[in-house]
Design a protein around this motif. Structure first.
Motif: not given
Ligand code: IPE
Ligand code: IPE
Ligand code: MG
Length: 247
Positions: A8-12, A47-49, A180-183
């Motif tokens: 799971v990406p740490h930072h979205v 949702a992200a959490r 960010p890992d995912l943008v």
């Protein structure tokens, strides 16, 4: 909606786009789209959490957005203040740390005040952080960082000869944040619009057609699943990234 827990990406980070079009399509004023967009901010935060993300950055207002009609800008600022006041209790109860990036000192005083309170009251939470990009622009951030860095050099706190990305990046708004890992960008536009230009140097990008007010946990999970199918090489070869045993 299942996402492998291992990656799971740490930072979205999300460029929340399409509020105006969502409203126009329904014959409603643009501000109605922003109102619905605020609801999506709420649902997406949790949702992200739920999906295992540790840090969520939302691009809420860009430096360039001041150029929109005054009425829209005023309504956006009003909504922001309303949202923050309403969420304070939820953030405290659900242990969400709030942070901001951007020139928040140029926001209306009412917004600044509630931001200060919320940031202060949630600063001890460590499990999950919501970062709002407010009056943010990557170029302005770069200029602000260059200015602070130059001042530090002049004061003898930094040595120009030792300049490196690791020293300079401490002067960005994101100093103590992971990159960010995912943008994700919603609304089908495939541009970055002055968002985290330096920090997203090695981020994975996912562009989704969904308009922000319609964005759901399923869309977020789909973006994370897409992220999981990618190989982040950071300049290396694919072979170099394979564990030794698999070679
Ligand atoms: C994103 O939606 C919200 C902000 C930029 C504040 P837009 O308002 O940009 O919506 P569109 O792109 O006009 O549809
Ligand atoms: C980017 O969206 C800014 C935010 C989401 C806050 P815009 O709608 O302002 O971007 P452009 O103008 O389409 O590039
Ligand atoms: Mg837009």
């Amino acid at each position: 909606m299942s996402v492998p827990a291992t990656n799971v990406p740490h930072h979205v980070a999300i460029i929340m786009d399409g509020n105006g079009r969502w409203a126009t399509k329904r014959g409603l004023p643009r501000i109605e789209g922003h109102r619905r967009g605020v609801e999506t901010v709420r649902t997406t935060t949790f949702a992200a959490r739920d999906l295992g993300v540790k840090m969520l950055t939302l691009y809420a207002f860009s430096i360039e957005n001041w150029k929109r009609p005054q009425e829209e800008v005023g309504a956006l600022m009003g909504l922001l203040e309303y949202y923050l006041k309403k969420e304070l209790e939820t953030f405290v109860r659900d242990r969400v740390r709030l942070r901001t990036i951007g020139r928040t000192e140029e926001l209306p005083e009412g917004v600044q005040k509630v931001l200060r309170t919320t940031i202060e009251e949630t600063k001890h939470f460590t499990d999950y952080t919501l970062v709002l990009a407010l009056n943010y622009g990557a170029r302005t951030e770069m200029v602000d960082a260059a200015r602070s860095y130059a001042a530090a050099v002049a004061a003898g706190k930094e040595k120009l000869n030792d300049s490196s990305w690791s020293t300079f990046s401490r002067y960005l708004y994101t100093a103590d944040m992971p990159e960010p890992d995912l943008v994700i960008r919603t609304s089908g536009e495939t541009r970055i619009s002055n968002f985290l230009l330096l920090q997203a140097a090695y981020a994975e990008f996912v562009f989704q057609p969904v308009l922000w007010p319609d964005f759901t946990k399923a869309d977020l999970a789909a973006a994370i699943a897409d992220y999981n199918r990618r190989e982040r090489r950071f300049g290396l070869t694919s072979e170099q990234l394979k564990p030794a045993a698999a070679k």
